[in-house]
Design a protein around this motif. Structure first.
Motif, PDB file in Angstrom:
ATOM      1  N   TRP A 145       0.818  -1.203   0.000  1.00 27.46           N
ATOM      2  CA  TRP A 145       0.000   0.000   0.000  1.00 27.46           C
ATOM      3  C   TRP A 145       0.859   1.264   0.000  1.00 27.46           C
ATOM      4  N   SER A 146       2.002   1.235   0.674  1.00 24.08           N
ATOM      5  CA  SER A 146       2.856   2.424   0.762  1.00 24.08           C
ATOM      6  C   SER A 146       4.303   2.007   0.907  1.00 24.08           C
ATOM      7  N   LEU A 147       5.206   2.961   0.718  1.00 21.66           N
ATOM      8  CA  LEU A 147       6.624   2.680   0.885  1.00 21.66           C
ATOM      9  C   LEU A 147       6.934   2.365   2.346  1.00 21.66           C
ATOM     10  N   PHE A 148       6.291   3.073   3.276  1.00 21.63           N
ATOM     11  CA  PHE A 148       6.538   2.775   4.692  1.00 21.63           C
ATOM     12  C   PHE A 148       6.072   1.367   5.025  1.00 21.63           C
ATOM     13  N   GLU A 149       4.889   0.992   4.567  1.00 19.45           N
ATOM     14  CA  GLU A 149       4.404  -0.364   4.831  1.00 19.45           C
ATOM     15  C   GLU A 149       5.350  -1.400   4.241  1.00 19.45           C
ATOM     16  N   SER A 150       5.804  -1.167   3.022  1.00 22.64           N
ATOM     17  CA  SER A 150       6.740  -2.101   2.396  1.00 22.64           C
ATOM     18  C   SER A 150       8.028  -2.217   3.208  1.00 22.64           C
ATOM     19  N   SER A 151       8.494  -1.105   3.753  1.00 20.71           N
ATOM     20  CA  SER A 151       9.719  -1.114   4.560  1.00 20.71           C
ATOM     21  C   SER A 151       9.531  -1.961   5.816  1.00 20.71           C
ATOM     22  N   VAL A 152       8.396  -1.792   6.479  1.00 15.98           N
ATOM     23  CA  VAL A 152       8.118  -2.575   7.690  1.00 15.98           C
ATOM     24  C   VAL A 152       8.034  -4.063   7.346  1.00 15.98           C
ATOM     25  N   PHE A 185      -3.076  -1.510   8.769  1.00 14.18           N
ATOM     26  CA  PHE A 185      -1.644  -1.758   8.913  1.00 14.18           C
ATOM     27  C   PHE A 185      -1.045  -0.667   9.790  1.00 14.18           C
ATOM     28  N   PRO A 186      -0.177  -1.002  10.744  1.00 13.65           N
ATOM     29  CA  PRO A 186       0.315  -0.006  11.700  1.00 13.65           C
ATOM     30  C   PRO A 186       1.056   1.145  11.031  1.00 13.65           C
ATOM     31  N   ASP A 187       0.762   2.367  11.479  1.00  9.90           N
ATOM     32  CA  ASP A 187       1.537   3.509  11.025  1.00  9.90           C
ATOM     33  C   ASP A 187       2.760   3.671  11.922  1.00  9.90           C
ATOM     34  N   ALA A 188       3.609   4.628  11.580  1.00 13.81           N
ATOM     35  CA  ALA A 188       4.880   4.787  12.298  1.00 13.81           C
ATOM     36  C   ALA A 188       4.657   5.133  13.765  1.00 13.81           C
ATOM     37  N   LEU A 212      13.165   3.352  12.762  1.00 15.50           N
ATOM     38  CA  LEU A 212      12.469   3.831  11.577  1.00 15.50           C
ATOM     39  C   LEU A 212      11.103   4.402  11.954  1.00 15.50           C
ATOM     40  N   ALA A 213      10.372   3.672  12.798  1.00 13.35           N
ATOM     41  CA  ALA A 213       9.043   4.127  13.212  1.00 13.35           C
ATOM     42  C   ALA A 213       9.123   5.418  14.016  1.00 13.35           C
ATOM     43  N   THR A 214      10.107   5.517  14.889  1.00 11.94           N
ATOM     44  CA  THR A 214      10.265   6.726  15.701  1.00 11.94           C
ATOM     45  C   THR A 214      10.630   7.923  14.834  1.00 11.94           C
ATOM     46  N   ASP A 215      11.561   7.738  13.928  1.00 13.37           N
ATOM     47  CA  ASP A 215      12.005   8.843  13.077  1.00 13.37           C
ATOM     48  C   ASP A 215      10.896   9.370  12.171  1.00 13.37           C
ATOM     49  N   TYR A 216       9.979   8.479  11.768  1.00 12.62           N
ATOM     50  CA  TYR A 216       8.936   8.899  10.827  1.00 12.62           C
ATOM     51  C   TYR A 216       7.547   8.917  11.466  1.00 12.62           C
ATOM     52  N   SER A 217       7.516   8.980  12.790  1.00 10.07           N
ATOM     53  CA  SER A 217       6.250   9.062  13.503  1.00 10.07           C
ATOM     54  C   SER A 217       5.485  10.318  13.074  1.00 10.07           C
ATOM     55  N   ARG A 219       4.768  11.135  10.106  1.00  7.59           N
ATOM     56  CA  ARG A 219       5.127  11.567   8.752  1.00  7.59           C
ATOM     57  C   ARG A 219       5.561  10.371   7.902  1.00  7.59           C
ATOM     58  N   ASP A 220       4.752   9.355   7.940  1.00  3.06           N
ATOM     59  CA  ASP A 220       5.045   8.114   7.218  1.00  3.06           C
ATOM     60  C   ASP A 220       5.336   8.358   5.740  1.00  3.06           C
ATOM     61  N   ALA A 221       4.580   9.269   5.138  1.00  3.19           N
ATOM     62  CA  ALA A 221       4.706   9.493   3.698  1.00  3.19           C
ATOM     63  C   ALA A 221       6.013  10.182   3.312  1.00  3.19           C
ATOM     64  N   CYS A 222       6.777  10.657   4.295  1.00  5.67           N
ATOM     65  CA  CYS A 222       8.035  11.351   3.998  1.00  5.67           C
ATOM     66  C   CYS A 222       9.200  10.393   3.769  1.00  5.67           C
ATOM     67  N   LEU A 223       9.030   9.123   4.126  1.00  2.70           N
ATOM     68  CA  LEU A 223      10.111   8.160   3.958  1.00  2.70           C
ATOM     69  C   LEU A 223      10.420   7.953   2.478  1.00  2.70           C
ATOM     70  N   ASP A 224      11.706   7.905   2.146  1.00  4.41           N
ATOM     71  CA  ASP A 224      12.107   7.585   0.778  1.00  4.41           C
ATOM     72  C   ASP A 224      13.167   6.503   0.819  1.00  4.41           C
ATOM     73  N   LEU A 225      13.459   5.955  -0.335  1.00  4.27           N
ATOM     74  CA  LEU A 225      14.346   4.798  -0.408  1.00  4.27           C
ATOM     75  C   LEU A 225      15.762   5.142   0.037  1.00  4.27           C
ATOM     76  N   ALA A 226      16.250   6.317  -0.347  1.00  5.84           N
ATOM     77  CA  ALA A 226      17.606   6.707   0.029  1.00  5.84           C
ATOM     78  C   ALA A 226      17.747   6.812   1.548  1.00  5.84           C
ATOM     79  N   SER A 227      16.738   7.364   2.208  1.00 11.82           N
ATOM     80  CA  SER A 227      16.783   7.482   3.668  1.00 11.82           C
ATOM     81  C   SER A 227      16.726   6.112   4.325  1.00 11.82           C
TER      82      SER A 227
END
Length: 298
Positions: A145-152, A185-188, A212-217, A219-227
């Motif tokens: 569904w999202s990049l954050f979800e995929s990361s988790v 699905f859990p958010d950050a 990861l969850a703490t840093d993007y709490s 602001r889940d949508a701000c996560l990018d692949l480089a970060s």
């Protein structure tokens, strides 16, 4: 799609943007078209094996999922309409003005914009892949569904089976769902608030996930692949998988993936691994080659 929007709202899709609209509680049906063929069975197999209990429900006929829109519960369901070369989607949203971005994400999840003829033409040049393409026409590369979800999901899935990762994600979702609330699905922020007892995994993996969850709490949508790649405990395999399942990069091949190595050995020779020189021949569609090989295992 445009006709359904005009019929339901008496507005064009362009006129919907920026408007505050009533909830779509009874369900708005839409047809989202694709270029045939479409490997519906393969896509359903993928979502079924990764389905998070309470959040997703997958059968051979349909995919159903709970989501959150601006903190409010929403849901959608997807069924196949092969005669129309389309997926029938029913949306239930707290605010109908969110329909367009939700539809765009569903199109990405189900890889509806792929051009199977172009992909087939490139991959079929490899004699090892040609029989698989014939067996599974219209191979797709489904997304989270999202990049954050995929990361988790991917961090949880490091060095464990798909079934084990699914179980952990289901436990995390349950732990983040208050009584009488709809599970999503859990958010950050929700993950960051959990105690150590909710992370049944090695310490390094747990620490990476919680940081990861703490840093993007919030602001889940701000996560990018480089970060994501900069986090300790996130290696090349994780980055490659998130590039494929979170970003939608069509040209990724996760080297070292045991499933891919097993599938490749089955179509070539026992013990043989797909080397970089060989996979370069599949560019720019290496993600589809990977999905095709995974598909052959199931």
């Amino acid at each position: 799609f445009n006709s359904a929007v005009r019929e339901h709202f008496r507005l064009t899709p362009g006129q919907l943007r920026g408007r505050k609209l009533a909830p779509v509680e009874n369900g708005l049906p839409l047809e989202l078209h694709y270029r045939p063929p479409y490997d519906w069975a393969g896509v359903m197999d993928f979502f079924s094996r990764h389905a998070v209990t309470g959040v997703e429900l997958v059968t051979p006929e349909a995919y159903q999922r709970n989501i959150s829109i601006d903190g409010k519960p929403a849901s959608f369901s997807v069924e196949h309409r092969p005669a129309n070369h389309a997926l029938r989607v029913v949306l239930r949203l707290p605010d109908a003005s969110q329909m367009l971005p939700v539809v765009a994400r569903i199109r990405r999840m189900f890889d509806l914009d792929a051009n199977p003829a172009t992909i087939h033409a490139q991959l079929a040049e490899d004699p090892a892949l040609a029989p698989l393409l014939a067996s599974f026409p219209g191979i797709r590369a489904p997304l989270a569904w999202s990049l954050f979800e995929s990361s988790v999901r991917t961090i949880v899935g490091q060095q464990v089976s798909v079934a084990a990762a699914r179980g952990v994600c289901s436990r995390l979702a349950a732990a983040c769902t208050a009584r009488n609330e709809v599970a999503t699905f859990p958010d950050a922020a929700s993950l960051a608030a959990l105690g150590d007892q909710h992370f049944p995994m090695p310490t390094r993996r747990r620490d990476a996930l919680r940081k990861l969850a703490t840093d993007y709490s919030g602001r889940d949508a701000c996560l990018d692949l480089a970060s994501l790649a900069d986090y300790r405990g996130v290696g090349p395999w994780t980055v490659s998988m998130v590039a494929m399942r979170g970003v939608g990069d069509p040209d990724v091949f996760p080297s070292g993936d045991l499933g891919l190595e097993k599938a490749w050995a089955a179509v070539t020779a026992p013990g043989e691994k797909p080397g970089n020189e060989h996979t370069c021949n599949w560019r720019p569609w290496r993600s589809y080659a990977a999905n095709l090989l995974w598909r052959s295992l199931n």
